[in-house]
Scaffold this motif. Sequence first.
Motif, PDB file in Angstrom:
ATOM      1  N   GLY A 108       0.747  -1.122  -0.017  1.00  0.00           N
ATOM      2  CA  GLY A 108      -0.022   0.064   0.086  1.00  0.00           C
ATOM      3  C   GLY A 108       0.897   1.271  -0.079  1.00  0.00           C
ATOM      4  O   GLY A 108       0.359   2.334   0.025  1.00  0.00           O
ATOM      5  N   LYS A 109       2.158   1.117  -0.192  1.00  0.00           N
ATOM      6  CA  LYS A 109       2.972   2.282  -0.306  1.00  0.00           C
ATOM      7  C   LYS A 109       3.712   2.377  -1.789  1.00  0.00           C
ATOM      8  O   LYS A 109       3.789   1.624  -2.203  1.00  0.00           O
ATOM      9  N   THR A 110       4.169   3.458  -1.772  1.00  0.00           N
ATOM     10  CA  THR A 110       4.844   3.866  -2.844  1.00  0.00           C
ATOM     11  C   THR A 110       6.394   3.783  -2.457  1.00  0.00           C
ATOM     12  O   THR A 110       6.716   4.607  -1.525  1.00  0.00           O
ATOM     13  N   VAL A 111       7.156   2.808  -3.098  1.00  0.00           N
ATOM     14  CA  VAL A 111       8.541   2.497  -2.781  1.00  0.00           C
ATOM     15  C   VAL A 111       9.361   3.101  -3.617  1.00  0.00           C
ATOM     16  O   VAL A 111       9.441   2.859  -4.861  1.00  0.00           O
ATOM     17  N   VAL A 112      10.177   3.993  -3.329  1.00  0.00           N
ATOM     18  CA  VAL A 112      11.504   4.427  -3.931  1.00  0.00           C
ATOM     19  C   VAL A 112      12.704   3.851  -3.836  1.00  0.00           C
ATOM     20  O   VAL A 112      13.350   4.240  -2.787  1.00  0.00           O
ATOM     21  N   SER A 113      13.324   2.854  -4.606  1.00  0.00           N
ATOM     22  CA  SER A 113      14.643   2.688  -4.245  1.00  0.00           C
ATOM     23  C   SER A 113      15.740   3.305  -4.821  1.00  0.00           C
ATOM     24  O   SER A 113      15.580   4.035  -5.801  1.00  0.00           O
ATOM     25  N   PHE A 114      16.603   3.259  -4.037  1.00  0.00           N
ATOM     26  CA  PHE A 114      17.922   4.206  -4.434  1.00  0.00           C
ATOM     27  C   PHE A 114      19.155   3.526  -4.110  1.00  0.00           C
ATOM     28  O   PHE A 114      19.355   2.832  -3.456  1.00  0.00           O
ATOM     29  N   CYS A 115      20.003   4.080  -4.739  1.00  0.00           N
ATOM     30  CA  CYS A 115      21.572   3.671  -4.548  1.00  0.00           C
ATOM     31  C   CYS A 115      22.566   4.694  -5.170  1.00  0.00           C
ATOM     32  O   CYS A 115      22.086   5.822  -5.511  1.00  0.00           O
TER      33      CYS A 115
END
Length: 244
Positions: free
Chosen positions: A176-183
């Motif tokens: 139910g969440k907007t996940v923003v993956s980062f590196c």
Amino acid sequence: MPSVLNVSAYLFTRIDDRASLRARLRERATEAGLKGTILLAEEGINLFLAGPAAAVRGFVEDLRADERFAALTTKESWSDAQPFGRMLVKLKREIIRMDHPAIRPEAGRAPAVAPATLRRWLDQGHDDAGREVVMLDTRNAFEVDYGTFAGAVDWRIERFTEFPGAAAAHRGDLDGKTVVSFCTGGIRCEKAAIHLRETGVEALQLEGGILGWFEHVGGAHWNGDCFVFDEREALTPELEPRHA
């Protein structure tokens, strides 16, 4: 003013002539007086180069003349000294190892969010649909310890091959969440976002990674520095070596 241009770039694109390409790129880079590392795999290219600005940019432009690498984009920073000791071109099974062969970014990218848009979401506390935004750090634990986004999720992985297992263990936390993956530069978070989406998570990748964030947004919502894999050790949000 610092005189050494540092660039990082990657691109998922099919490469079937890695051995011959390795020889050509090593010769060109050496003739241009560049140092750094280029990784070549069947799935694409990952490079870190440093040297005189004209030489670095000329090498990249020559690379883009090959239609396979036409879409290659670089992230730039500067240093007073050469941060690499030699020029290496290596053949790898993956340009970032995940040990998950079903993940093929060259077949299609995960959706990305631009730094300016993400900055607005973080400022307002939710995305444009009103969903909670979760910042997911896909880097190794020691890298995270140098700095990360405020409130970011950190699964304390020691190597990227642990990411699929960690994602499965924490799958329920992301519903139910907007996940923003980062590196650091975008390569790990691109694979991570594809994997998460395959498990049903609404995942995006941060376009350009942390270095792209620094370039376009600066240090907003960021705590600390960003570890980099060269003699500079880490960069500040101003894209300067932390010990400068």
